[in-house]
Design a protein around this motif. Structure first.
Motif, short mmCIF file in Angstrom:
data_model
loop_
_atom_site.label_atom_id
_atom_site.label_comp_id
_atom_site.label_asym_id
_atom_site.label_seq_id
_atom_site.Cartn_x
_atom_site.Cartn_y
_atom_site.Cartn_z
N LYS A 224 8.19 3.49 -27.00
CA LYS A 224 6.92 4.10 -27.35
C LYS A 224 6.73 5.40 -26.57
CE LYS A 224 4.08 0.96 -28.53
NZ LYS A 224 3.10 -0.15 -28.49
N GLN A 225 6.90 5.30 -25.26
CA GLN A 225 6.71 6.51 -24.47
C GLN A 225 7.86 7.49 -24.67
OE1 GLN A 225 6.69 3.92 -21.52
NE2 GLN A 225 4.53 3.41 -21.66
N GLN A 226 8.98 6.94 -25.04
CA GLN A 226 10.14 7.80 -25.22
C GLN A 226 9.82 8.88 -26.25
OE1 GLN A 226 12.29 7.28 -28.26
NE2 GLN A 226 13.25 9.21 -27.68
N ALA A 227 9.02 8.47 -27.24
CA ALA A 227 8.65 9.43 -28.28
C ALA A 227 7.79 10.56 -27.74
CB ALA A 227 7.93 8.70 -29.40
N GLN A 228 7.12 10.30 -26.62
CA GLN A 228 6.23 11.31 -26.05
C GLN A 228 7.03 12.39 -25.35
OE1 GLN A 228 4.23 8.78 -23.40
NE2 GLN A 228 2.97 7.75 -24.95
N GLY A 229 7.71 13.16 -26.14
CA GLY A 229 8.44 14.27 -25.53
C GLY A 229 9.90 13.96 -25.34
N GLY A 230 10.34 12.90 -25.90
CA GLY A 230 11.76 12.60 -25.81
C GLY A 230 12.13 11.94 -24.50
N ARG A 231 13.38 11.51 -24.42
CA ARG A 231 13.86 10.83 -23.20
C ARG A 231 13.88 11.80 -22.02
NH1 ARG A 231 17.52 9.37 -27.11
NH2 ARG A 231 17.29 7.23 -27.90
N ILE A 232 13.82 11.20 -20.84
CA ILE A 232 13.87 11.99 -19.61
C ILE A 232 15.33 12.29 -19.28
CG2 ILE A 232 13.41 11.90 -17.13
CD1 ILE A 232 11.02 9.96 -17.98
N ARG A 233 15.61 13.53 -19.00
CA ARG A 233 16.99 13.93 -18.68
C ARG A 233 17.32 13.55 -17.24
NH1 ARG A 233 14.38 17.86 -21.14
NH2 ARG A 233 14.26 19.13 -19.25
N LEU A 234 18.37 12.74 -17.10
CA LEU A 234 18.70 12.14 -15.80
C LEU A 234 20.09 12.55 -15.36
CD1 LEU A 234 17.75 9.91 -13.69
CD2 LEU A 234 19.09 8.30 -15.05
N GLY A 235 20.25 12.77 -14.06
CA GLY A 235 21.57 12.94 -13.47
C GLY A 235 21.86 11.82 -12.50
N MET A 236 23.11 11.71 -12.06
CA MET A 236 23.47 10.64 -11.12
C MET A 236 24.42 11.19 -10.06
SD MET A 236 24.94 6.82 -11.97
CE MET A 236 23.31 6.15 -12.32
N VAL A 237 24.15 10.78 -8.81
CA VAL A 237 25.06 11.10 -7.71
C VAL A 237 25.69 9.79 -7.23
CG1 VAL A 237 25.29 12.08 -5.40
CG2 VAL A 237 23.64 13.05 -7.02
N GLY A 238 27.01 9.74 -7.25
CA GLY A 238 27.71 8.47 -6.95
C GLY A 238 27.82 7.66 -8.23
N ALA B 295 9.66 6.31 -15.10
CA ALA B 295 9.49 7.13 -16.32
C ALA B 295 8.01 7.43 -16.56
CB ALA B 295 10.09 6.39 -17.51
N ARG B 296 7.18 6.42 -16.35
CA ARG B 296 5.74 6.66 -16.53
C ARG B 296 5.26 7.75 -15.59
NH1 ARG B 296 5.81 0.90 -16.56
NH2 ARG B 296 5.95 0.28 -18.73
N ALA B 297 5.70 7.66 -14.36
CA ALA B 297 5.26 8.65 -13.37
C ALA B 297 5.81 10.04 -13.71
CB ALA B 297 5.70 8.22 -11.97
N ILE B 298 7.05 10.10 -14.14
CA ILE B 298 7.67 11.40 -14.44
C ILE B 298 7.00 12.04 -15.66
CG2 ILE B 298 9.81 12.53 -15.20
CD1 ILE B 298 11.31 10.42 -13.43
N ARG B 299 6.74 11.22 -16.69
CA ARG B 299 6.06 11.77 -17.87
C ARG B 299 4.67 12.30 -17.50
NH1 ARG B 299 8.85 10.72 -22.28
NH2 ARG B 299 10.25 8.93 -22.24
N ALA C 192 3.83 13.39 -14.65
CA ALA C 192 4.03 14.60 -13.84
C ALA C 192 4.34 15.81 -14.72
CB ALA C 192 5.16 14.37 -12.83
N ARG C 193 4.93 15.58 -15.87
CA ARG C 193 5.22 16.69 -16.78
C ARG C 193 3.95 17.47 -17.12
NH1 ARG C 193 8.83 13.88 -21.57
NH2 ARG C 193 10.89 13.98 -20.55
N THR C 194 2.86 16.70 -17.24
CA THR C 194 1.62 17.33 -17.69
C THR C 194 0.57 17.35 -16.60
OG1 THR C 194 0.72 15.24 -18.44
CG2 THR C 194 2.03 16.48 -20.03
N GLY C 195 0.90 16.80 -15.47
CA GLY C 195 -0.09 16.73 -14.41
C GLY C 195 -1.10 15.62 -14.59
N ALA C 196 -0.86 14.75 -15.57
CA ALA C 196 -1.78 13.64 -15.81
C ALA C 196 -1.56 12.52 -14.79
CB ALA C 196 -1.57 13.09 -17.22
#
Lengths: 391, 391, 391, 391
Positions: free
Chosen positions: D7-21, D343-347, D349-353
């Motif tokens: 559901k939230q994924q639709a709100q602007g698409g998936r979050i782009r993630l990187g990985m170290v290790g 993800a909730r927090a990052i989304r 943060a995208r908008t400052g909400a």
């Protein structure tokens, strides 16, 4: 721990998947989607998520399916996707039972592999036709008897096959639930509505919904073929149209015997699927609610607690295990294993190769066996509980 | 905690008890003796401990029975003891099954109360005669269906009777063991020898030995009367003369249904007696190996773990509890409760008074019900598993 | 199954036993009496059941002690019984703690064996004097650390001693209860009153009542000697005079380490005594509430569930087992084993013979060790949790 | 059941993630990837999967990361990704401990949110610097104390906070394992190698690896702040450089007390994380291996078995539950919940909400608390087990 699905994912990219059913309010659709994601083998790109077009489109948007690949019917989806160069390679059918057979037909005939929920159809006749169609088209048909994906069920099957239990004498299977203790179908539960409706469920209520799971699991682990059965189906809740409890005696080829009990009115049971198998040399016990454990006793020795990926795990369990023992895997991982096995088969089918050794999933023939089981049980029960031959 | 048997013991001293059977090598005789001692209500003063006179006397000497009260036969014992002013008031019959009826007759006719092991007789006819004789003589007859002495079984019965479960729909009873997985009767086990010998056991093997326990317990707790049953008896071990596995469907008066499974070849099970009862409002689950716990679920509420003498214990459990919760009572205490109840009844009979309110034990009528159950099951199984009416 | 106590009973008749304490309202007195009866080795013939003479006599009458052998004080009882030709051979002391030492002294000096409840005394000094007196008089002193009588505890000890676990590294012992979560000592509970009263209990509350049990059991099974401990005693319930929770770190000789937790305010725990022992090669886990099971793991192998009298039972467990596995023995049987072992020792002492091989019970030295444990824990706690040497 | 991540994924698409290790042979990297996929919130598009460039690229190819986004170092990745318009929004750091802090710094300074494994750093100093940096940059920092994602742990925390247990008195936490019983670090186990190497793990062995999990969970559920601790760290396996067992006493602000035990040499334990919390009114018990159950007792009432999504589930458990009760969720789902919360927090943060109400995850401050715990325990243990203040 053997699964890191992504490895195969690299072999030609993810498999393009469509879905029929699974829109808002459906339970099992979301489960299939998570299962398909866990090992990263599939990409959900198309859907006919509801027979209500508005709901279908809204659901599609929510889960990221592009608008032009949200279809109003499975017929349209099968046709359009078959015509696209980037069309779906496989479809998941997660509707109420009565849609399984026609939808499967549409996709098989369009050259698209099918992953289908159980019970496979609503009649034996439909099931037989589906077997024929699968054989004719040569497409893959994967039935999501998901409990066969649990690692310790794989191990149980392997142990029986290897003779660790000797000759099997007894198979005790049960699947008690309590969610239909009262008339939930009148209280707004979508799940309860269609599952107690003969038009959408077929002739079996609890026997189709959960009895088939127990029956399939017993066969999967024991390797036995049912010769005949005697069944008593009961509708305890007044006004309900289908059975909510089923008691069955089983006779297997070779002389083993079994009992099967499934109920949706056994208060205090959530999803109490349990399987016990006893042979001349040993016994096994497994419970779905605690799936990482398998109890094993060699006659005359202490009982052992075998754990998924633990010291007593066999390669067949380790092969479908993702994380170390003591960190529980659950229902979604077992379900995901069905998808991972389907992915192996589909990738092999891309090139005509054999799938990886050990690839194992329930097929259209298991679906037919399930329908014969339901039909025989209904017949036995209607005829005052006589034995009905199955083989 | 309510039992301190000694209290009643002071009311006229201990009850003078005799024993038939239970000499060297017998298992259940020693159990009866411990059970009789735990609450200090009985004094074992006479015995016909074996059909072999030398063994009888040696056994008597070992357990402190005076030589002049060690008898060569139960007939002699009944006659002599009846004639003594300090003769026994009650006798425990702990022989193989075929001796139960004639021995009970001898003592009842001699005016001596009878405590008798199960199954009560080897035929329904004998059982019916015994019912008539008990009624005629007015003596007490206590059948040691010992599992009815467990506190949480008392509580389960009380909860069902009080309507806590609503109307009962389902009764699932099982009693798996594994000690006859191989042919122990040829390997020198006295226990296995007579229990698999139709001459000494009657027409039922596992059904008589443990099936009757499960059947009795289901009735005791549910309060239901069986209307008809359908049974499949199996002899899995080649050469064995009686069944070692039994699968039964039950229909109770009022519409409830049940399944009963008893087996002596289920590898990994020691004494896996388990009872589950489900009604319109709640469900109960109990396991003999962990008898201090009773699982109770009200529909729509979390499962509760009721413990003997714990916060959720009812007076019916507390009444037959000896020690605080968390300190387990076991098999011997449950058995002792049957003796304590018998003692209450016998003391009351001394004076013609009513026994203490709540006094409860299996009677000659339960024994008859058990024999009818065995006979019906054998008939059903012989007739290719048809329904046999019991009421 | 090895115990049929009656066998030895014939060897010179039952042992004549007296009791100090255990009148109306006492819990542990009735437990001792049942335990003494189970194996038929003792006959209770004398008592000083209460410090209140009327209550003492009423209690004696109820449990069948002749009026002339109901005494107003233990001093009188020791003197009179020592003078009778049929006087008691042994006495059970089941009073609050502060009476243990003076009563034990009176009987030892009168030449009567002592069976005594724990903790043995209220101070280390008293305990040391008792050790000296036992050695001087040569009489037997049996301390009822009853949990050492459980068959699977015997097996655990034997397995550790046989090296099945390798070198022991860790001992985790705990005994949580919840019955003193609120101030039961003000609500009329006799048990709570004296157990929270320093005058009658000594310097330890929960540590004396249940901490000593856990400590003793850890030593009994592990075979290790404590080198030093560090303790934190807490009184959580306002107004209570003694600790109701204790947390202890242990260092054993040879390098093993342990933790011990006992609490009377851990809501949801009835008598949650649990012992876990881990070595270089294996691990063991045992829980008092389910005492017929012992979990055993060899490093790198599946966990095994060993059951009393089952396939994995050792002779040391079978020796103190009465009935087949799967039929649970409980707290009273474990307690009875202490009495059965005492009987073996007392019978041997009658003739100066050695007791039967394997005879094993907690002694006055275990009682001294328990008192040193309490005293060290109190000292450590008072000194802000420093290490206190014990050896 | 509340989660359908899509559901939230639709709100602007998936979050782009990187990985170290998380390259070949790493355990926890694959776990993070599955966890990130389960709720369909993230898309893994970049990685510095290994410090060995060839291995990094091969690993990246296998899991579908484009070659131009497979980096040879995290420094390079932070710089390059920050410069891309489609650069990663968040990074998962799943390396051995000593890399956590420098890698986190690089990404935070590049304006990229951080999801980081525990223990957060190797020293308190590093941890304090990280706290400051997070505050300065305003980026999100999510610490994967994954056990806090289990639904019944969420419920336990909510029940404590709501006062269901009254005032908390006791917190008993333990985390026994056995995989380091022998010297696995010499036998080719990569996992064992770095976890027993002070250069890569920091000053704590078992205390950092699993002790911090137990400590964090105790705080998360109880809501208590530690005032001081006293610790005994032991290295049982000869030659090992870090502790493999830790025993700790805890004093919380407000008077509650606790014990914590973590071990990697307790044979028979796989991942035996267990938490028990007791208050003036009730008690809770939870075990990681069976995470769908929460035992709850109100003082004076029967124990209840609360199940995830069952009748007794609270909204805080349902909110992070995916499937019906009785179908077990496991370790991966609990881990996935940390990612779903992130993800909730990052989304937001995208908008400052503000993130969705109830969003909850371990932060950089929990990481600092964990490092202070390790450092205090090491200090206490080195100083012969004195109390060390934490607050």
């Amino acid at each position: 721990m053997a699964i890191e699905g992504s490895k195969q994912q690299a072999q030609g990219g993810r498999i393009r998947l469509g879905m029929v059913g699974g829109g808002h309010g459906a339970f099992i659709g979301a489960v299939h989607r998570i299962a398909a994601r866990i090992d990263d083998q599939f990409e959900l790109v198309a859907g006919a998520l509801s027979s209500d077009p508005a709901r279908a489109n809204a659901s599609a948007a929510e889960i990221g399916i592009a608008p032009d690949r949200s279809y109003g019917s499975y017929e349209e989806m099968a046709k359009e996707e078959a015509a696209r160069p980037d069309g779906i390679e496989a479809v998941s059918i997660v509707t109420p039972n009565h849609v399984h057979a026609p939808a499967a037909r549409a996709f098989l005939e369009a050259g698209i592999h099918v992953i289908c929920d159980k019970p496979m159809t609503t009649t034996v006749k439909e099931a037989e036709e589906l077997v024929a169609l699968v054989e004719k088209t040569g497409k893959l048909f994967v039935l999501t008897h998901n409990y066969t994906g649990y690692p310790m069920i794989r191990q149980a099957r392997a142990m029986v096959a290897a003779g660790e239990l000797g000759d099997i004498r007894l198979v005790q299977a049960e699947y008690p639930q309590d969610w239909l203790t009262e008339r939930a179908e009148l209280a707004g539960s979508k799940q309860a509505e269609w599952r107690t409706d003969p038009k959408r469920s077929g002739a079996g209520g609890s026997i189709g919904d959960i009895g088939t799971h127990a029956y399939n699991l017993a066969a999967f682990v024991s390797g036995l073929e049912t010769q005949e059965l005697l069944a008593q189906l009961t509708t305890f809740v007044p006004g309900r149209l289908l059975d909510d409890d089923v008691q069955i005696l089983l006779r297997y080829k070779g002389g083993a015997r079994g009992m099967l009990w499934a109920s949706q009115v056994a208060v205090g049971n959530e999803n109490g699927l349990k399987l016990r198998v006893y042979g001349t040399k040993g016994g096994l016990e497994w419970t779905q609610a605690d799936p990482n454990y398998l109890w094993f006793t060699r006659f005359g020795e202490p009982k052992q607690l075998l754990t998924r990926a633990g010291a007593g795990a066999w390669p067949q369990a380790a092969r479908v295990s993702r994380i170390p023992s003591g960190h529980p895997e659950g229902y979604l991982e077992g379900f995901a294993t069905i998808y991972a096995e389907a992915a192996r088969a589909i990738r092999a089918a891309r090139t005509g190769a054999e799938p990886e050794e050990g690839t194992l999933y329930p097929t259209v023939r298991d679906g037919l066996a399930g329908m014969r089981f339901i039909e025989a049980a209904v017949s036995s029960s209607s005829a005052d509980n006589i034995w009905i031959k199955l083989a």
